[in-house]
Design a protein around this motif. Structure first.
Motif, mmCIF file in Angstrom:
data_model
loop_
_atom_site.group_PDB
_atom_site.id
_atom_site.type_symbol
_atom_site.label_atom_id
_atom_site.label_comp_id
_atom_site.label_asym_id
_atom_site.label_seq_id
_atom_site.Cartn_x
_atom_site.Cartn_y
_atom_site.Cartn_z
ATOM 1 N N ARG A 1 35.601 37.483 54.233
ATOM 2 C CA ARG A 1 34.947 38.502 53.399
ATOM 3 C C ARG A 1 33.430 38.382 53.457
ATOM 4 O O ARG A 1 32.718 39.379 53.328
ATOM 5 C CB ARG A 1 35.430 38.379 51.946
ATOM 6 N N GLN B 1 50.197 41.219 46.905
ATOM 7 C CA GLN B 1 49.298 42.363 46.684
ATOM 8 C C GLN B 1 48.460 42.599 47.931
ATOM 9 O O GLN B 1 47.862 41.672 48.487
ATOM 10 C CB GLN B 1 48.381 42.099 45.484
ATOM 11 N N THR C 1 44.882 40.958 49.538
ATOM 12 C CA THR C 1 44.548 39.670 48.922
ATOM 13 C C THR C 1 44.702 38.529 49.928
ATOM 14 O O THR C 1 45.317 38.694 50.981
ATOM 15 C CB THR C 1 45.475 39.362 47.720
ATOM 16 N N ILE C 2 44.164 37.369 49.555
ATOM 17 C CA ILE C 2 44.352 36.192 50.408
ATOM 18 C C ILE C 2 45.822 35.794 50.433
ATOM 19 O O ILE C 2 46.275 35.159 51.374
ATOM 20 C CB ILE C 2 43.482 34.992 49.952
ATOM 21 N N GLN C 3 46.568 36.212 49.403
ATOM 22 C CA GLN C 3 47.997 35.894 49.388
ATOM 23 C C GLN C 3 48.736 36.705 50.451
ATOM 24 O O GLN C 3 49.717 36.234 51.032
ATOM 25 C CB GLN C 3 48.594 36.163 48.003
ATOM 26 N N ASP D 1 44.502 44.707 37.171
ATOM 27 C CA ASP D 1 45.941 44.421 37.168
ATOM 28 C C ASP D 1 46.162 42.914 37.195
ATOM 29 O O ASP D 1 47.128 42.425 37.744
ATOM 30 C CB ASP D 1 46.589 45.046 38.414
ATOM 31 N N PHE D 2 45.218 42.167 36.626
ATOM 32 C CA PHE D 2 45.135 40.754 36.935
ATOM 33 C C PHE D 2 44.772 39.933 35.699
ATOM 34 O O PHE D 2 43.718 39.285 35.662
ATOM 35 C CB PHE D 2 44.052 40.617 38.025
ATOM 36 N N SER E 1 39.919 45.541 39.958
ATOM 37 C CA SER E 1 41.304 45.968 40.084
ATOM 38 C C SER E 1 41.999 45.412 38.847
ATOM 39 O O SER E 1 42.339 44.236 38.793
ATOM 40 C CB SER E 1 41.879 45.375 41.378
ATOM 41 N N PHE F 1 42.882 46.747 44.625
ATOM 42 C CA PHE F 1 42.129 45.587 45.130
ATOM 43 C C PHE F 1 41.685 45.802 46.571
ATOM 44 O O PHE F 1 40.573 45.453 46.955
ATOM 45 C CB PHE F 1 42.992 44.320 45.008
ATOM 46 N N GLU G 1 41.280 40.492 34.528
ATOM 47 C CA GLU G 1 40.988 41.894 34.210
ATOM 48 C C GLU G 1 42.290 42.658 34.037
ATOM 49 O O GLU G 1 43.196 42.537 34.847
ATOM 50 C CB GLU G 1 40.147 42.595 35.294
ATOM 51 N N ALA H 1 36.702 40.649 40.347
ATOM 52 C CA ALA H 1 38.131 40.966 40.426
ATOM 53 C C ALA H 1 38.933 39.726 40.790
ATOM 54 O O ALA H 1 39.894 39.795 41.534
ATOM 55 C CB ALA H 1 38.357 42.076 41.449
ATOM 56 N N GLY H 2 38.494 38.584 40.265
ATOM 57 C CA GLY H 2 39.172 37.341 40.637
ATOM 58 C C GLY H 2 39.165 37.163 42.142
ATOM 59 O O GLY H 2 40.100 36.617 42.724
ATOM 60 N N MET H 3 38.083 37.632 42.767
ATOM 61 C CA MET H 3 38.047 37.656 44.226
ATOM 62 C C MET H 3 37.622 36.309 44.801
ATOM 63 O O MET H 3 36.575 35.779 44.437
ATOM 64 C CB MET H 3 37.104 38.755 44.713
ATOM 65 N N SER H 4 38.440 35.772 45.684
ATOM 66 C CA SER H 4 38.126 34.493 46.321
ATOM 67 C C SER H 4 37.069 34.713 47.405
ATOM 68 O O SER H 4 37.189 35.635 48.214
ATOM 69 C CB SER H 4 39.385 33.888 46.940
HETATM 70 N N1 ARG Z 1 42.155 35.666 44.508
HETATM 71 C C1 ARG Z 1 42.892 36.570 45.353
HETATM 72 C C2 ARG Z 1 41.992 37.178 46.403
HETATM 73 O O1 ARG Z 1 40.810 37.122 46.300
HETATM 74 C C3 ARG Z 1 43.590 37.647 44.572
HETATM 75 C C4 ARG Z 1 42.706 38.493 43.751
HETATM 76 C C5 ARG Z 1 43.429 39.690 43.164
HETATM 77 N N2 ARG Z 1 42.643 40.314 42.149
HETATM 78 C C6 ARG Z 1 43.021 41.375 41.422
HETATM 79 N N3 ARG Z 1 42.181 41.836 40.517
HETATM 80 N N4 ARG Z 1 44.185 41.929 41.603
HETATM 81 O O2 ARG Z 1 42.446 37.730 47.368
#
Ligand code: ARG
Length: 256
Positions: free
Chosen positions: A108, A147, A150-152, A44-45, A42, A83, A49, A100-103
């Motif tokens: 998950r 977003q 996301t975990i947020q 946008d990060f 995704s 995402f 990425e 994707a900076g995915m936690s």
């Molecule tokens: N680290 C957070 C998650 O895994 C946010 C990741 C959002 N990544 C992105 N490419 N927009 O939920």
């Protein structure tokens, strides 16, 4: 004499046959080399990425994925999506890998496999500089954007009632920033590394979320993927030979 000629002829036929087999093997090995590693993200990060001005994918995850694909001898093909759609596309095996900076959350893990973590971050609440936000109590009555998927999103939902704010969900992290700048949300809740970049580039203000400690970011795969072990071995090698440190220095050093 006749026998000898027949034997020689048979020998030639056999050699030709073997040579043909060999050539067949070589060409299938070439095909193997051109195998495609399908990645979804995704984009946008930043700095993980995003797109550069020429419209190419860029960032830490993109370069890490390219280095991994090079090690595996695969051609990397990147697909951009929201995402929120990433886990589903792994489950449907439409892609082989997600960076994707995915936690790597436990939740998950029920649906996908993860590599070892490659980056740790936290969460931040950020707002335009004219807003007074220093701690959770300042969020009362505010609209906080997150977003989707996301975990947020999950984290904000948990805090919303206690601290009296409203949660607004949007598809992309870019939109979050636009929403902040156009006052459609008061606060954005996002990954700390990414938020740090926006504080610098957009002059936002913010504070760390004291309530969470999220798991590290990791590469995600369809459940049971054979690539998990191979990629973990490559990550370990990248840790030892300095590749990871070099990527961190290049992409993340300004985001601390
Ligand atoms: N680290 C957070 C998650 O895994 C946010 C990741 C959002 N990544 C992105 N490419 N927009 O939920």
């Amino acid at each position: 004499m006749m026998k000898k000629t027949i034997l020689t002829l048979m020998g030639i036929v056999l050699l030709t046959f073997l040579a043909a087999c060999n050539a067949g093997e070589a060409s299938s090995a070439n095909k193997e080399e051109q195998k495609v590693l399908k990645m979804a993200t995704s984009a946008d990060f930043p700095p993980f990425e995003s797109y550069d001005i020429q419209g190419n994918f860029t960032g830490f995850d993109v370069e890490l994925a390219q280095a991994i694909a090079d090690e595996l001898g695969y051609e990397l093909k990147i697909q951009d999506m929201d995402f929120d759609g990433l886990i589903g596309s792994l489950q449907a095996k439409r892609v082989d890998i997600v960076l994707a900076g995915m936690s790597a959350t436990e939740e998950r893990r029920e649906n996908v496999d993860f590599s070892e973590p490659y980056h740790r971050s936290g969460e931040m609440f950020i707002a335009k500089a004219d807003q007074q936000i220093e701690d959770l109590s300042n969020l009362e009555g505010k609209v906080v954007g997150v977003q989707l998927g996301t975990i947020q999103e999950e984290g904000a939902e948990k805090l919303a009632e206690e601290y009296g704010f409203e949660v607004k969900k949007v598809d992309s992290a870019n939109i979050l920033v636009q929403e902040l700048n156009s006052n459609r949300i008061d606060v954005a809740y996002m990954d700390k590394t990414v938020a740090t970049g926006y504080i610098t580039s957009q002059g936002f203000t913010g504070f760390d979320d004291p309530t969470t400690s999220s798991p590290g970011m990791a590469i995600a795969f369809p459940k049971g993927s054979e690539l998990v072990e191979e990629v973990n071995a490559i990550l370990k090698q990248f840790e030892e030979d300095g590749t990871l440190t070099a990527l961190e220095d290049k992409w993340l050093s300004e985001y601390k």
